[in-house]
Write a protein that holds these residues in place. Structure first.
Motif, PDB file in Angstrom:
ATOM      1  N   PRO A   1       8.275   7.794  13.042  1.00 31.17           N
ATOM      2  CA  PRO A   1       7.259   7.304  12.635  1.00 31.17           C
ATOM      3  C   PRO A   1       7.365   8.143  10.037  1.00 31.17           C
ATOM      4  CG  PRO A   1       7.309   9.189  14.588  1.00 31.17           C
ATOM      5  CD  PRO A   1       8.297   9.254  13.758  1.00 31.17           C
ATOM      6  N   ASN A   2       8.336   8.905  10.377  1.00 31.18           N
ATOM      7  CA  ASN A   2       8.507   9.221   9.053  1.00 31.18           C
ATOM      8  C   ASN A   2       8.286   7.802   8.144  1.00 31.18           C
ATOM      9  OD1 ASN A   2       7.636  11.402   9.664  1.00 31.18           O
ATOM     10  ND2 ASN A   2      10.425  11.681   9.331  1.00 31.18           N
ATOM     11  N   LEU A   3       8.230   6.547   8.273  1.00 35.56           N
ATOM     12  CA  LEU A   3       8.175   5.078   8.225  1.00 35.56           C
ATOM     13  C   LEU A   3       7.482   4.925   7.678  1.00 35.56           C
ATOM     14  CD1 LEU A   3      11.797   4.172   9.440  1.00 35.56           C
ATOM     15  CD2 LEU A   3      11.705   4.435   6.967  1.00 35.56           C
ATOM     16  N   LEU A   4       6.420   5.063   8.019  1.00 32.08           N
ATOM     17  CA  LEU A   4       5.122   4.642   7.899  1.00 32.08           C
ATOM     18  C   LEU A   4       4.241   4.258   6.889  1.00 32.08           C
ATOM     19  CD1 LEU A   4       3.384   5.794  11.804  1.00 32.08           C
ATOM     20  CD2 LEU A   4       3.482   3.291  11.068  1.00 32.08           C
ATOM     21  N   PRO A   5       4.581   6.367   5.868  1.00 33.18           N
ATOM     22  CA  PRO A   5       3.511   5.652   4.563  1.00 33.18           C
ATOM     23  C   PRO A   5       3.806   4.503   3.790  1.00 33.18           C
ATOM     24  CG  PRO A   5       4.535   7.678   4.883  1.00 33.18           C
ATOM     25  CD  PRO A   5       4.782   7.030   6.061  1.00 33.18           C
ATOM     26  N   PHE A   6       5.870   4.571   4.124  1.00 32.11           N
ATOM     27  CA  PHE A   6       6.121   2.971   2.593  1.00 32.11           C
ATOM     28  C   PHE A   6       5.352   1.694   3.323  1.00 32.11           C
ATOM     29  CE2 PHE A   6       8.671  -0.396   2.241  1.00 32.11           C
ATOM     30  CZ  PHE A   6       8.634  -0.563   1.137  1.00 32.11           C
ATOM     31  N   PHE A   7       5.823   1.595   4.981  1.00 32.41           N
ATOM     32  CA  PHE A   7       5.196   0.142   4.984  1.00 32.41           C
ATOM     33  C   PHE A   7       3.687   0.388   5.114  1.00 32.41           C
ATOM     34  CE2 PHE A   7       9.634   0.201   6.574  1.00 32.41           C
ATOM     35  CZ  PHE A   7       9.943  -0.963   6.547  1.00 32.41           C
ATOM     36  N   LEU A   8       3.117   1.480   6.213  1.00 37.52           N
ATOM     37  CA  LEU A   8       1.332   1.261   5.463  1.00 37.52           C
ATOM     38  C   LEU A   8       0.701   0.818   4.341  1.00 37.52           C
ATOM     39  CD1 LEU A   8       0.622   4.186   8.058  1.00 37.52           C
ATOM     40  CD2 LEU A   8       0.446   1.475   8.420  1.00 37.52           C
ATOM     41  N   THR A   9       1.350   2.001   3.262  1.00 39.67           N
ATOM     42  CA  THR A   9       1.025   1.747   1.656  1.00 39.67           C
ATOM     43  C   THR A   9       1.460  -0.076   1.395  1.00 39.67           C
ATOM     44  OG1 THR A   9       1.363   4.214   1.975  1.00 39.67           O
ATOM     45  CG2 THR A   9       1.090   2.985  -0.362  1.00 39.67           C
ATOM     46  N   LEU A  10       2.570  -0.638   1.510  1.00 38.73           N
ATOM     47  CA  LEU A  10       2.721  -1.873   0.998  1.00 38.73           C
ATOM     48  C   LEU A  10       2.025  -2.484   1.661  1.00 38.73           C
ATOM     49  CD1 LEU A  10       4.694  -3.812  -0.321  1.00 38.73           C
ATOM     50  CD2 LEU A  10       6.553  -3.481   1.209  1.00 38.73           C
ATOM     51  N   GLY A  11       1.901  -3.177   3.466  1.00 37.22           N
ATOM     52  CA  GLY A  11       0.826  -3.575   3.729  1.00 37.22           C
ATOM     53  C   GLY A  11       0.164  -4.020   3.488  1.00 37.22           C
ATOM     54  N   PHE A  12      -0.964  -2.447   3.296  1.00 37.15           N
ATOM     55  CA  PHE A  12      -2.248  -2.359   2.902  1.00 37.15           C
ATOM     56  C   PHE A  12      -2.482  -3.154   1.095  1.00 37.15           C
ATOM     57  CE2 PHE A  12      -3.150  -0.159   6.597  1.00 37.15           C
ATOM     58  CZ  PHE A  12      -4.006  -0.393   7.447  1.00 37.15           C
ATOM     59  N   TYR A  13      -1.367  -2.868   0.379  1.00 40.85           N
ATOM     60  CA  TYR A  13      -1.625  -3.045  -1.205  1.00 40.85           C
ATOM     61  C   TYR A  13      -0.996  -4.912  -0.937  1.00 40.85           C
ATOM     62  CZ  TYR A  13      -0.076  -4.256  -5.208  1.00 40.85           C
ATOM     63  OH  TYR A  13       0.266  -4.536  -7.060  1.00 40.85           O
ATOM     64  N   ALA A  14      -0.287  -4.850  -0.196  1.00 38.46           N
ATOM     65  CA  ALA A  14      -0.588  -6.500   0.044  1.00 38.46           C
ATOM     66  C   ALA A  14      -1.258  -7.240   0.157  1.00 38.46           C
ATOM     67  CB  ALA A  14       0.684  -6.986   0.685  1.00 38.46           C
ATOM     68  N   LEU A  15      -2.005  -6.741   1.429  1.00 36.28           N
ATOM     69  CA  LEU A  15      -3.712  -7.501   1.865  1.00 36.28           C
ATOM     70  C   LEU A  15      -4.166  -7.891   1.351  1.00 36.28           C
ATOM     71  CD1 LEU A  15      -4.198  -8.646   5.089  1.00 36.28           C
ATOM     72  CD2 LEU A  15      -4.795  -6.356   5.593  1.00 36.28           C
TER      73      LEU A  15
END
Length: 279
Positions: free
Chosen positions: A142-156
């Motif tokens: 779960p500690n990978l979530l901050p990066f991928f969620l932040t990147l994903g929502f920024y890109a969205l």
């Protein structure tokens, strides 16, 4: 598109440098490693003894169930071991790398709604935040979530902006990051699709058929191993999925007030431990 001035760019670089130091200093010595991580390490060791194709089609178990997540975390651990060495620290190093990369991405995300000063201040807090620092030193999926969620929502957000060029690329990046995020936690697996679909409906997002087709292909590709497993096992993991939902939802009959009290109590205790934590 909000940018950063030269004088604040140096401040951002300093903030990231501090974030790198507190996450990377003595990483191999101070790494957080528990029973679940030992289980994952054994999986990766077997793959190193054989080949990449010996990695499983499913990932770690979702907590308290027999349901297994998608295997993205295992693949990243294997890649991390290839890059940084076949050791406990080596297979966990990408967790620290993504924790560091979260900082500049977070700044870009924050700049969409705040001034440079506020965005830098919040990013600086994230740089030395006890939770984020400890998570960056903890080889847990779960500690990978901050990066991928932040990147994903920024890109969205970039993908639905009227003034954004190359919207398709941003949409595909968002699809990749957010779909990959669902590999790392059961809650993300359930919540991210709902949030994204609701967001796209509310924003009345319009993309070309090529963009939609590319997004579907990305999702199918990232879930191909799980799909192959379901075919081979007759949908066993899907059965565990429905079992996890029904059983976990009825396992503890607590009222909303009781759950709220328990949440405040446990979060408070965890905060005290984290703030007072010393090596």
């Amino acid at each position: 598109m909000p940018s950063i001035s030269k004088k604040y760019l140096w401040v951002l670089l300093l903030v990231v440098a501090v974030g790198i130091f507190v996450r990377a200093y003595q990483f191999g010595t101070w790494i957080h490693f528990e029973l679940d991580q030992a289980r994952d390490a054994k999986v990766i060791d077997l793959a190193f003894e054989g080949s990449f194709w010996d990695l499983p089609l499913l990932g770690p178990k979702a907590g308290g169930t027999f349901l297994r997540l998608a295997p993205g975390f295992y693949y990243l651990q294997y890649i991390s071991g290839v890059i940084f060495g076949q050791s406990i620290a080596g297979i966990s190093s990408l967790v620290a790398v993504f924790s560091i990369l979260t900082l500049p991405v977070l700044f870009l995300f924050l700049r969409r709604g705040f001034r440079e000063e506020i965005s830098l201040g919040l990013t600086a807090l994230a740089s030395v935040c006890v939770y984020l620092v400890l998570f960056g030193r903890f080889g847990w999926n779960p500690n990978l979530l901050p990066f991928f969620l932040t990147l994903g929502f920024y890109a969205l957000l970039r993908a639905v902006d009227r003034d954004t060029e190359k919207k398709t690329r941003w949409f595909l990046l968002a699809t990749f990051a957010l779909t990959f995020a669902t590999h790392f936690h059961f809650l993300a697996f359930l919540a991210v699709p709902v949030i994204v679909i609701a967001f796209l409906i509310l924003k009345r997002a319009h993309f070309s058929w090529a963009a939609w087709g590319g997004a579907v292909l990305i999702v199918l590709f990232l879930y191909l191993p799980m799909g192959v497993n379901e075919v081979k096992t007759g949908g066993s993991n899907t059965s565990e999925f429905f079992g996890a939902i029904t059983e976990k939802s009825t396992k503890e009959e607590r009222t909303l007030i009781e759950k709220s009290i328990r949440n405040v109590s446990e979060f408070g205790q965890a905060s005290v431990v984290a703030v007072s934590y010393t090596h």
